[in-house]
Design a protein around this motif. Structure first.
Motif, PDB file in Angstrom:
ATOM      1  N   SER A 189     -36.895 -39.091 -54.203  1.00  0.00           N
ATOM      2  CA  SER A 189     -38.205 -39.014 -54.844  1.00  0.00           C
ATOM      3  C   SER A 189     -39.245 -38.516 -53.847  1.00  0.00           C
ATOM      4  O   SER A 189     -39.057 -38.597 -52.635  1.00  0.00           O
ATOM      5  N   GLN A 190     -40.359 -37.994 -54.392  1.00  0.00           N
ATOM      6  CA  GLN A 190     -41.411 -37.434 -53.572  1.00  0.00           C
ATOM      7  C   GLN A 190     -42.760 -37.766 -54.200  1.00  0.00           C
ATOM      8  O   GLN A 190     -42.910 -37.758 -55.424  1.00  0.00           O
ATOM      9  N   GLN A 191     -43.752 -38.046 -53.373  1.00  0.00           N
ATOM     10  CA  GLN A 191     -45.109 -38.314 -53.828  1.00  0.00           C
ATOM     11  C   GLN A 191     -45.987 -37.099 -53.493  1.00  0.00           C
ATOM     12  O   GLN A 191     -45.873 -36.523 -52.418  1.00  0.00           O
ATOM     13  N   ILE A 192     -46.882 -36.744 -54.431  1.00  0.00           N
ATOM     14  CA  ILE A 192     -47.754 -35.598 -54.196  1.00  0.00           C
ATOM     15  C   ILE A 192     -49.064 -35.810 -54.940  1.00  0.00           C
ATOM     16  O   ILE A 192     -49.117 -36.545 -55.934  1.00  0.00           O
ATOM     17  N   ASP A 193     -50.121 -35.164 -54.453  1.00  0.00           N
ATOM     18  CA  ASP A 193     -51.428 -35.310 -55.107  1.00  0.00           C
ATOM     19  C   ASP A 193     -51.504 -34.544 -56.418  1.00  0.00           C
ATOM     20  O   ASP A 193     -51.867 -35.092 -57.458  1.00  0.00           O
ATOM     21  N   PHE A 194     -51.176 -33.254 -56.371  1.00  0.00           N
ATOM     22  CA  PHE A 194     -51.277 -32.405 -57.552  1.00  0.00           C
ATOM     23  C   PHE A 194     -49.981 -31.646 -57.776  1.00  0.00           C
ATOM     24  O   PHE A 194     -49.455 -31.033 -56.845  1.00  0.00           O
ATOM     25  N   CYS A 195     -49.495 -31.686 -58.989  1.00  0.00           N
ATOM     26  CA  CYS A 195     -48.372 -30.846 -59.395  1.00  0.00           C
ATOM     27  C   CYS A 195     -48.900 -29.873 -60.447  1.00  0.00           C
ATOM     28  O   CYS A 195     -49.485 -30.296 -61.454  1.00  0.00           O
ATOM     29  N   ILE A 196     -48.713 -28.596 -60.213  1.00  0.00           N
ATOM     30  CA  ILE A 196     -49.171 -27.559 -61.131  1.00  0.00           C
ATOM     31  C   ILE A 196     -47.964 -26.972 -61.847  1.00  0.00           C
ATOM     32  O   ILE A 196     -47.014 -26.514 -61.204  1.00  0.00           O
ATOM     33  N   LEU A 197     -47.994 -27.010 -63.158  1.00  0.00           N
ATOM     34  CA  LEU A 197     -46.924 -26.439 -63.957  1.00  0.00           C
ATOM     35  C   LEU A 197     -47.322 -25.011 -64.336  1.00  0.00           C
ATOM     36  O   LEU A 197     -48.317 -24.793 -65.029  1.00  0.00           O
ATOM     37  N   GLY A 198     -46.539 -24.047 -63.850  1.00  0.00           N
ATOM     38  CA  GLY A 198     -46.830 -22.650 -64.127  1.00  0.00           C
ATOM     39  C   GLY A 198     -47.136 -21.876 -62.862  1.00  0.00           C
ATOM     40  O   GLY A 198     -48.068 -22.210 -62.131  1.00  0.00           O
ATOM     41  N   ALA A 199     -46.331 -20.835 -62.583  1.00  0.00           N
ATOM     42  CA  ALA A 199     -46.498 -20.021 -61.368  1.00  0.00           C
ATOM     43  C   ALA A 199     -46.981 -18.626 -61.723  1.00  0.00           C
ATOM     44  O   ALA A 199     -46.418 -17.619 -61.290  1.00  0.00           O
ATOM     45  N   GLY A 200     -48.047 -18.590 -62.545  1.00  0.00           N
ATOM     46  CA  GLY A 200     -48.692 -17.328 -62.874  1.00  0.00           C
ATOM     47  C   GLY A 200     -50.022 -17.225 -62.157  1.00  0.00           C
ATOM     48  O   GLY A 200     -50.254 -17.865 -61.128  1.00  0.00           O
TER      49      GLY A 200
END
Length: 364
Positions: free
Chosen positions: A2-13
């Motif tokens: 598992s990994q913790q992160i502040d922001f995950c953005i869905l979409g690489a456009g």
């Protein structure tokens, strides 16, 4: 794992990569995930324009100065670390094809404040001198600052650049998104990511999420075609906006013609009808050229539009830590970098969102 992160953005456009970069500049740890590949959606067009005068009246676009500064700086920044050229300052010609169109375009031009050197009115004779054989009635606009961009190539170079700066970009992944105790869980087959915030920058698939199925997004299919003059070089070096657009590719004998605007469609692939539509548009502007060129490639994508034709940015009205960045329409290249920084400032400093793009206009 598992990994913790502040922001995950869905979409690489355009939206997703630009926002990841803007958040990184604010020292926020960010991950980008795309179910397909970088630039796999509507952002991946092989040819597009940075056009500051759009629509039938050639209206100066919203936030033109800020948007142009942001995208030109970023194109130069990414190009500086990329060997293969993906854009050029080709200039943009906008001929009027009807007397009524010319009157409206000139009236709008004369009542618009343009920065020095950005936009000029040209007479019919001047335009035909610039481009022999072009159809034009009573003049049109010349925008020396217009840019022609291979948007797909730009985004692939941008993603590579962001990875060198420490941004994690995962492709071919479609995690299951569920609420977690302190944010959101993104479950993959072999791992789990816990993010305090998730941003949906998924373009044409935004309303497939049950969290965003209430957004008033309209989907428009656009097709473009790559044309070649064979062994003969093109007789012009600028791009053109007239019944669609013709974008320079940087190669002496090819250009991209776009775009169809299909509001009702039953598949998302390029087709023969799209090619013929684009040829008809070219025929109206450059009839001799259309007779000489051959089609060497086609591309199609689905763009998102909104009721006021402005993007939608903001937090979900009910779910904490859920955000959306969508609805860029045909101006995604021009808007993306400016709006990404604007939203990053909003998230980190609490600055107010511009009302025209704030999700509050819809959620109220």
């Amino acid at each position: 794992m598992s990994q913790q992160i502040d922001f995950c953005i869905l979409g690489a456009g355009l939206a997703g990569l630009s926002l990841a970069d803007a958040l990184r500049e604010q020292d926020i740890e960010t991950m980008v995930i795309d179910k397909e590949a970088v630039a796999a959606g509507a952002s991946g067009t092989p040819g597009g324009l940075v056009n500051l005068a759009t629509g039938r009246r050639a209206t100066k676009v919203w936030q033109a100065e800020q948007c142009y500064e942001a995208i030109t700086q970023n194109l130069a920044r990414v190009q500086a670390v990329t060997e293969q050229p993906f854009y050029q300052k080709s200039g943009l010609l906008r001929p009027a094809l009807l007397e009524k169109m010319a009157r409206k375009m000139r009236d709008r031009y004369e009542h618009t404040s343009w920065p020095d050197g950005w936009c000029q009115w040209k007479s019919e004779n001047e335009i035909k001198e610039m481009h022999p054989g072009i159809q034009c009635i009573d003049g049109g606009l010349w925008l020396p600052i217009g840019l022609s961009v291979d948007v797909g190539a730009y985004l692939k170079a941008y993603a590579h650049f962001l990875r060198t700066l420490g941004v994690t970009i995962l492709t071919g992944k479609q995690p299951e998104v569920t609420p977690a105790e302190q944010g959101w869980q993104l479950a993959f087959d072999d791992s789990t990511v816990y993010a305090k915030n998730i941003v949906y920058a998924t373009g044409g698939s935004t309303t497939e999420s049950p969290y965003w199925d209430w957004l008033p997004l309209h989907y428009i299919k656009g097709q473009v075609a790559l044309f070649s003059t064979g062994g003969r070089p093109l007789s012009f070096s600028h791009s053109i906006s007239s019944l669609g657009y013709m974008a320079q590719t940087g190669k002496p004998n090819t250009f991209v013609q776009g775009s169809t605007y299909e509001h009702n469609f039953d598949h998302i692939n390029p087709d023969k009808e799209g090619e013929e539509y684009l040829r008809q548009r070219m025929r109206r502007t450059l009839p001799q050229l259309e007779e000489e060129v051959e089609t060497v490639g086609q591309w199609a994508g689905v763009r998102t539009s909104t009721p006021n034709r402005k993007p939608i940015l903001g937090r979900h009205p009910e779910h904490h830590g859920l955000h959306v960045f969508t609805g860029l329409g045909s101006k995604g290249l021009l808007y993306s970098k400016f709006l990404a920084r604007h939203y990053a400032d909003h998230l980190t400093s609490g600055t107010a969102l511009i009302p025209e793009i704030d999700i509050a206009r819809i959620a109220e």
